[in-house]
Design a protein around this motif. Structure first.
Motif, short mmCIF file in Angstrom:
data_model
loop_
_atom_site.label_atom_id
_atom_site.label_comp_id
_atom_site.label_asym_id
_atom_site.label_seq_id
_atom_site.Cartn_x
_atom_site.Cartn_y
_atom_site.Cartn_z
N LEU A 86 0.83 -1.21 0.00
CA LEU A 86 0.00 0.00 0.00
C LEU A 86 0.86 1.26 0.00
CD1 LEU A 86 -2.79 -1.21 2.43
CD2 LEU A 86 -3.14 -0.48 0.05
N ILE A 87 1.93 1.27 0.79
CA ILE A 87 2.84 2.43 0.82
C ILE A 87 3.54 2.57 -0.53
CG2 ILE A 87 5.08 3.19 1.76
CD1 ILE A 87 2.78 4.11 3.48
N ALA A 88 3.97 1.48 -1.12
CA ALA A 88 4.64 1.54 -2.42
C ALA A 88 3.71 2.14 -3.47
CB ALA A 88 5.11 0.15 -2.85
N ARG A 89 2.46 1.76 -3.42
CA ARG A 89 1.47 2.32 -4.37
C ARG A 89 1.33 3.82 -4.15
NH1 ARG A 89 -4.05 -0.03 -6.50
NH2 ARG A 89 -5.17 1.89 -6.95
N ALA A 90 1.26 4.25 -2.89
CA ALA A 90 1.16 5.68 -2.60
C ALA A 90 2.40 6.43 -3.10
CB ALA A 90 0.97 5.90 -1.10
N LYS A 91 3.58 5.84 -2.95
CA LYS A 91 4.81 6.47 -3.42
C LYS A 91 4.81 6.62 -4.94
CE LYS A 91 7.97 4.89 0.20
NZ LYS A 91 9.06 3.93 0.48
N ARG A 92 4.24 5.66 -5.64
CA ARG A 92 4.17 5.76 -7.11
C ARG A 92 3.23 6.89 -7.55
NH1 ARG A 92 4.03 0.12 -6.55
NH2 ARG A 92 1.78 0.05 -6.97
N ARG A 93 2.29 7.23 -6.70
CA ARG A 93 1.29 8.25 -7.05
C ARG A 93 1.66 9.66 -6.61
NH1 ARG A 93 -4.14 5.87 -7.82
NH2 ARG A 93 -3.72 3.71 -8.31
N ARG A 94 2.63 9.76 -5.70
CA ARG A 94 3.01 11.07 -5.16
C ARG A 94 4.53 11.20 -5.15
NH1 ARG A 94 -1.77 11.02 -5.51
NH2 ARG A 94 -3.33 11.80 -4.06
N GLN A 95 5.00 12.43 -5.28
CA GLN A 95 6.44 12.68 -5.19
C GLN A 95 6.89 12.86 -3.74
OE1 GLN A 95 7.38 16.03 -7.67
NE2 GLN A 95 6.82 14.95 -9.54
N ARG A 96 5.93 13.11 -2.88
CA ARG A 96 6.20 13.38 -1.47
C ARG A 96 5.06 12.79 -0.66
NH1 ARG A 96 4.33 16.89 2.29
NH2 ARG A 96 5.84 17.84 3.67
#
Length: 145
Positions: A86-96
């Motif tokens: 879930l965190i990896a997916r969030a990182k792919r969607r945001r730069q920060r």
């Protein structure tokens, strides 16, 4: 993993409430109904991603802009990599990304640090609903400066 649907609200709220009930140091400021409404509102806003295991919701993450509002994993699904995915997916969607966790939540702090988050600051908890000391984390590391 998929975007949460309104029918997922009860399962997500149960995961959240389960964590609250099993965490002796946590003093909740909200009744269960308020937690369920909060989760449902985030789902309606399109902010929640769920991870399924065996066809059932086993974890969820609420991402509001670059703020990770919550990440919870059901007890029987912990250690299976759902939080990391879930965190990896969030990182792919945001730069920060930024988030807050309680200082007493050593497991969460270890998890976020393993995932590359760095501590930006600590507070005594006077500004959160629970009144518990907390820690702000950011990713990527240069955002902590």
């Amino acid at each position: 993993m998929r975007r949460a649907r309104p029918k997922d609200a009860a399962a997500c709220a149960a995961i959240l409430r389960g964590w609250i009930d099993e965490t002796p140091w946590f003093r909740t400021a909200h009744p269960p109904r308020a937690d369920a409404r909060s989760v449902a509102g985030r789902i309606d806003a399109g902010a929640v991603t769920v991870a399924e295991r065996g066809g059932a919701v086993a974890a969820f993450l609420a991402l509001e802009g670059d703020y990770v509002a919550c990440l919870y994993v059901a007890p029987d699904a912990r250690g299976a990599g759902l939080g990391r995915r879930l965190i990896a997916r969030a990182k792919r969607r945001r730069q920060r990304l930024c988030l807050w966790t309680f200082q007493a939540n050593a497991a969460a702090r270890r998890f976020y640090e393993r995932e590359g988050f760095v501590e930006r600051r600590r507070t005594d908890g006077r500004d959160n609903d629970e009144g518990l000391p907390d820690v702000e984390y950011v990713w990527p590391a240069q955002e902590a400066a």
